[in-house]
Design a protein around this motif. Structure first.
Motif, short mmCIF file in Angstrom:
data_model
loop_
_atom_site.label_atom_id
_atom_site.label_comp_id
_atom_site.label_asym_id
_atom_site.label_seq_id
_atom_site.Cartn_x
_atom_site.Cartn_y
_atom_site.Cartn_z
N TYR A 73 3.95 4.75 26.07
CA TYR A 73 3.36 3.91 25.04
C TYR A 73 2.11 3.22 25.57
O TYR A 73 2.07 2.80 26.73
CB TYR A 73 4.33 2.81 24.59
N VAL A 79 0.95 -0.79 19.10
CA VAL A 79 1.77 -0.02 20.02
C VAL A 79 1.63 1.44 19.61
O VAL A 79 1.90 1.78 18.46
CB VAL A 79 3.26 -0.45 19.98
N GLU A 80 1.18 2.27 20.53
CA GLU A 80 0.97 3.69 20.23
C GLU A 80 1.81 4.54 21.17
O GLU A 80 1.84 4.28 22.37
CB GLU A 80 -0.49 4.08 20.44
N GLU A 81 2.47 5.55 20.64
CA GLU A 81 3.13 6.54 21.49
C GLU A 81 2.07 7.59 21.80
O GLU A 81 1.47 8.16 20.90
CB GLU A 81 4.32 7.17 20.76
N THR A 133 8.81 9.36 27.26
CA THR A 133 7.94 8.72 26.28
C THR A 133 7.01 7.74 26.98
O THR A 133 7.40 7.03 27.90
CB THR A 133 8.79 7.98 25.23
N VAL A 138 0.20 -0.16 24.88
CA VAL A 138 0.46 -1.45 24.24
C VAL A 138 -0.81 -2.28 24.33
O VAL A 138 -1.35 -2.50 25.42
CB VAL A 138 1.62 -2.19 24.94
N TYR A 154 -0.05 0.51 29.71
CA TYR A 154 0.83 1.63 29.42
C TYR A 154 2.22 1.33 29.95
O TYR A 154 2.37 0.74 31.03
CB TYR A 154 0.28 2.91 30.06
#
Length: 106
Positions: A7, A76-78, A5, A9, A21
């Motif tokens: 992310y 916050v994005e995945e 995973t 940020v 990241y």
């Protein structure tokens, strides 16, 4: 993708918006903080170097865990893959360059 995973940020600090990241983002063990760890930086072996990425790596390269106050975290994005890390001016949204630019005429 490596199957791990990733992310993106985005957070506000000292009048600047940082986009980093990381592999791990959790609600912090410290109440009111978000823990961001395993920061990801591009490693360039060639002549082309991204000065912003280099500046971020210089500032956060030895950071094991970044503890951010919840109110400073904007998003916050995945994500599927790493994009361009950036530092932006909070007021104008313009990317802050790590080297001085000539003053603009008024």
């Amino acid at each position: 993708m490596t199957g791990r995973t990733l992310y993106k940020v985005t957070f506000l600090t000292h009048g600047k918006v940082y986009e980093l990241y990381a592999r791990q983002v959790e609600s912090g063990r410290l109440w009111g903080f978000v823990e961001v760890s395993e920061l990801v930086f591009d490693v360039h072996e060639g002549l082309v170097v991204d000065p912003t990425e280099e500046r971020l790596q210089g500032e956060f390269g030895n950071t094991r865990t970044l503890h951010l106050p919840m109110q400073s975290v904007l998003r916050v994005e995945e994500v599927e893959k790493k994009g361009q890390s950036a530092i932006r001016d909070a007021a104008s949204g313009e990317v802050v360059t790590p080297f001085p630019l000539p003053a603009r005429p008024r």
